[in-house]
Design a protein around this motif. Structure first.
Motif, PDB file in Angstrom:
ATOM      1  N   ALA A  14      30.285 -25.637 -33.739  1.00  0.00           N
ATOM      2  CA  ALA A  14      31.466 -25.195 -34.490  1.00  0.00           C
ATOM      3  C   ALA A  14      31.700 -23.698 -34.332  1.00  0.00           C
ATOM      4  O   ALA A  14      32.821 -23.266 -34.059  1.00  0.00           O
ATOM      5  CB  ALA A  14      31.316 -25.556 -35.971  1.00  0.00           C
ATOM      6  N   VAL A  15      30.651 -22.904 -34.479  1.00  0.00           N
ATOM      7  CA  VAL A  15      30.806 -21.450 -34.374  1.00  0.00           C
ATOM      8  C   VAL A  15      31.201 -21.050 -32.956  1.00  0.00           C
ATOM      9  O   VAL A  15      32.069 -20.191 -32.759  1.00  0.00           O
ATOM     10  CB  VAL A  15      29.525 -20.731 -34.848  1.00  0.00           C
ATOM     11  CG1 VAL A  15      29.532 -19.256 -34.463  1.00  0.00           C
ATOM     12  CG2 VAL A  15      29.373 -20.890 -36.355  1.00  0.00           C
ATOM     13  N   PHE A  16      30.598 -21.678 -31.950  1.00  0.00           N
ATOM     14  CA  PHE A  16      30.989 -21.382 -30.571  1.00  0.00           C
ATOM     15  C   PHE A  16      32.478 -21.684 -30.365  1.00  0.00           C
ATOM     16  O   PHE A  16      33.214 -20.862 -29.812  1.00  0.00           O
ATOM     17  CB  PHE A  16      30.132 -22.179 -29.576  1.00  0.00           C
ATOM     18  CG  PHE A  16      30.512 -21.934 -28.154  1.00  0.00           C
ATOM     19  CD1 PHE A  16      30.083 -20.797 -27.485  1.00  0.00           C
ATOM     20  CD2 PHE A  16      31.338 -22.828 -27.468  1.00  0.00           C
ATOM     21  CE1 PHE A  16      30.455 -20.551 -26.174  1.00  0.00           C
ATOM     22  CE2 PHE A  16      31.719 -22.602 -26.161  1.00  0.00           C
ATOM     23  CZ  PHE A  16      31.271 -21.456 -25.506  1.00  0.00           C
ATOM     24  N   GLY A  56      36.505 -26.209 -38.313  1.00  0.00           N
ATOM     25  CA  GLY A  56      35.180 -26.208 -37.685  1.00  0.00           C
ATOM     26  C   GLY A  56      34.063 -26.096 -38.704  1.00  0.00           C
ATOM     27  O   GLY A  56      33.064 -26.826 -38.636  1.00  0.00           O
ATOM     28  N   LEU A  57      34.240 -25.209 -39.671  1.00  0.00           N
ATOM     29  CA  LEU A  57      33.208 -25.045 -40.699  1.00  0.00           C
ATOM     30  C   LEU A  57      33.126 -26.271 -41.608  1.00  0.00           C
ATOM     31  O   LEU A  57      32.031 -26.697 -41.981  1.00  0.00           O
ATOM     32  CB  LEU A  57      33.468 -23.778 -41.516  1.00  0.00           C
ATOM     33  CG  LEU A  57      33.295 -22.465 -40.755  1.00  0.00           C
ATOM     34  CD1 LEU A  57      33.638 -21.275 -41.650  1.00  0.00           C
ATOM     35  CD2 LEU A  57      31.898 -22.320 -40.169  1.00  0.00           C
ATOM     36  N   GLY A  68      19.348 -24.744 -41.103  1.00  0.00           N
ATOM     37  CA  GLY A  68      19.960 -25.233 -39.868  1.00  0.00           C
ATOM     38  C   GLY A  68      21.327 -24.608 -39.636  1.00  0.00           C
ATOM     39  O   GLY A  68      21.685 -24.263 -38.511  1.00  0.00           O
ATOM     40  N   ALA A  69      22.098 -24.440 -40.717  1.00  0.00           N
ATOM     41  CA  ALA A  69      23.428 -23.819 -40.602  1.00  0.00           C
ATOM     42  C   ALA A  69      23.309 -22.365 -40.153  1.00  0.00           C
ATOM     43  O   ALA A  69      24.067 -21.907 -39.289  1.00  0.00           O
ATOM     44  CB  ALA A  69      24.165 -23.909 -41.936  1.00  0.00           C
ATOM     45  N   ILE A  70      22.361 -21.644 -40.709  1.00  0.00           N
ATOM     46  CA  ILE A  70      22.160 -20.237 -40.310  1.00  0.00           C
ATOM     47  C   ILE A  70      21.698 -20.165 -38.859  1.00  0.00           C
ATOM     48  O   ILE A  70      22.226 -19.379 -38.064  1.00  0.00           O
ATOM     49  CB  ILE A  70      21.160 -19.542 -41.254  1.00  0.00           C
ATOM     50  CG1 ILE A  70      21.776 -19.391 -42.642  1.00  0.00           C
ATOM     51  CG2 ILE A  70      20.741 -18.177 -40.698  1.00  0.00           C
ATOM     52  CD1 ILE A  70      20.808 -18.920 -43.700  1.00  0.00           C
ATOM     53  N   TYR A 124      28.243 -17.698 -27.438  1.00  0.00           N
ATOM     54  CA  TYR A 124      29.574 -17.135 -27.198  1.00  0.00           C
ATOM     55  C   TYR A 124      29.460 -15.762 -26.546  1.00  0.00           C
ATOM     56  O   TYR A 124      30.223 -15.437 -25.638  1.00  0.00           O
ATOM     57  CB  TYR A 124      30.390 -17.044 -28.489  1.00  0.00           C
ATOM     58  CG  TYR A 124      31.765 -16.478 -28.242  1.00  0.00           C
ATOM     59  CD1 TYR A 124      32.730 -17.238 -27.571  1.00  0.00           C
ATOM     60  CD2 TYR A 124      32.097 -15.190 -28.631  1.00  0.00           C
ATOM     61  CE1 TYR A 124      33.984 -16.719 -27.308  1.00  0.00           C
ATOM     62  CE2 TYR A 124      33.349 -14.669 -28.373  1.00  0.00           C
ATOM     63  CZ  TYR A 124      34.290 -15.428 -27.711  1.00  0.00           C
ATOM     64  OH  TYR A 124      35.535 -14.916 -27.438  1.00  0.00           O
ATOM     65  N   TYR A 125      28.497 -14.970 -26.994  1.00  0.00           N
ATOM     66  CA  TYR A 125      28.237 -13.674 -26.360  1.00  0.00           C
ATOM     67  C   TYR A 125      27.925 -13.870 -24.873  1.00  0.00           C
ATOM     68  O   TYR A 125      28.459 -13.167 -24.018  1.00  0.00           O
ATOM     69  CB  TYR A 125      27.089 -12.953 -27.079  1.00  0.00           C
ATOM     70  CG  TYR A 125      26.534 -11.786 -26.310  1.00  0.00           C
ATOM     71  CD1 TYR A 125      27.201 -10.566 -26.304  1.00  0.00           C
ATOM     72  CD2 TYR A 125      25.357 -11.907 -25.580  1.00  0.00           C
ATOM     73  CE1 TYR A 125      26.710  -9.495 -25.579  1.00  0.00           C
ATOM     74  CE2 TYR A 125      24.852 -10.840 -24.854  1.00  0.00           C
ATOM     75  CZ  TYR A 125      25.534  -9.628 -24.853  1.00  0.00           C
ATOM     76  OH  TYR A 125      25.046  -8.578 -24.127  1.00  0.00           O
ATOM     77  N   LEU A 126      27.055 -14.835 -24.565  1.00  0.00           N
ATOM     78  CA  LEU A 126      26.731 -15.129 -23.165  1.00  0.00           C
ATOM     79  C   LEU A 126      27.961 -15.596 -22.402  1.00  0.00           C
ATOM     80  O   LEU A 126      28.178 -15.206 -21.238  1.00  0.00           O
ATOM     81  CB  LEU A 126      25.636 -16.202 -23.066  1.00  0.00           C
ATOM     82  CG  LEU A 126      24.249 -15.833 -23.559  1.00  0.00           C
ATOM     83  CD1 LEU A 126      23.318 -17.048 -23.446  1.00  0.00           C
ATOM     84  CD2 LEU A 126      23.690 -14.645 -22.797  1.00  0.00           C
ATOM     85  N   TYR A 127      28.751 -16.422 -23.053  1.00  0.00           N
ATOM     86  CA  TYR A 127      29.984 -16.918 -22.435  1.00  0.00           C
ATOM     87  C   TYR A 127      30.888 -15.749 -22.025  1.00  0.00           C
ATOM     88  O   TYR A 127      31.391 -15.701 -20.907  1.00  0.00           O
ATOM     89  CB  TYR A 127      30.711 -17.849 -23.413  1.00  0.00           C
ATOM     90  CG  TYR A 127      32.095 -18.229 -22.968  1.00  0.00           C
ATOM     91  CD1 TYR A 127      32.286 -19.282 -22.083  1.00  0.00           C
ATOM     92  CD2 TYR A 127      33.222 -17.542 -23.438  1.00  0.00           C
ATOM     93  CE1 TYR A 127      33.561 -19.638 -21.673  1.00  0.00           C
ATOM     94  CE2 TYR A 127      34.489 -17.899 -23.037  1.00  0.00           C
ATOM     95  CZ  TYR A 127      34.657 -18.943 -22.138  1.00  0.00           C
ATOM     96  OH  TYR A 127      35.911 -19.289 -21.719  1.00  0.00           O
TER      97      TYR A 127
END
Length: 187
Positions: free
Chosen positions: A122-124, A140-141, A165-167, A177-180
């Motif tokens: 979701a975060v990605f 998403g959240l 798990g959420a954290i 996303y940073y890597l992306y």
């Protein structure tokens, strides 16, 4: 301190697992945590990315898979065996309190892999598409939350398992996303 935290976690678990018990949730929550239920959504994401972003879409899907793989590896293979927390549905002291809505499983409880993986994805996706489509943030959240909540409701995780798990998933989603962005091929 740890004993008080575990007691709070158990009490909150029982308030959700037993206190919110109703026929509608008994039908809905097992579906919400079932990977096959969400298959059409996963397929839509794959088709959408490839159709609208062509070559870049394959890279997006690849990074989604990396997000999932990292979440599963870190939560299931590294943290769970180290912490070795018993699932509430396998906890002897709770045996008379548990409502068996789904099979319990033999694995450990902390952190929730479902929560890790779905918050990571979701975060990605939020980071990826928020600038173009703002509703992805609450959707998403909410999606990741309902899957995590379902884990508690059906009795396979404590609230702290899903919170951790959420954290963890959020951190993984931000990292991938940073890597992306860092290694994104030029279109």
């Amino acid at each position: 301190m740890i004993a008080e935290l575990q007691q709070f976690d158990t009490e909150l678990f029982l308030k959700i697992h037993r206190g919110l018990s109703n026929e509608f949730f008994d039908w809905l929550m097992p579906l919400m945590r079932n990977r096959f239920f969400w298959s059409p959504l996963y397929l839509f994401i794959i088709v959408f990315c490839i159709k609208h972003y062509k070559k870049q879409g394959y890279y997006m899907i690849c990074m989604l898979l990396v997000t999932f793989a990292m979440g599963d590896l870190i939560a299931s293979r590294l943290i769970k065996p180290t912490v070795a927390r018993i699932r509430p549905c396998n906890e002897v002291s709770l045996s008379k309190e548990i409502i068996h809505r789904v099979p319990c499983g033999s694995g450990y409880s902390f952190p929730s892999s479902h929560a890790t993986n779905h918050f990571g994805i979701a975060v990605f996706l939020i980071c990826l598409f928020y600038s173009r489509w703002k509703p992805i943030l609450p959707l998403g959240l909410a999606w990741a939350f309902i899957i995590s909540f379902a884990q508690i409701y059906v009795g396979v995780h404590y609230p702290i398992d899903t919170f951790a798990g959420a954290i963890l998933g959020t951190c993984i989603g931000l990292f991938t996303y940073y890597l992306y962005k860092k290694f994104q091929p030029k279109a």
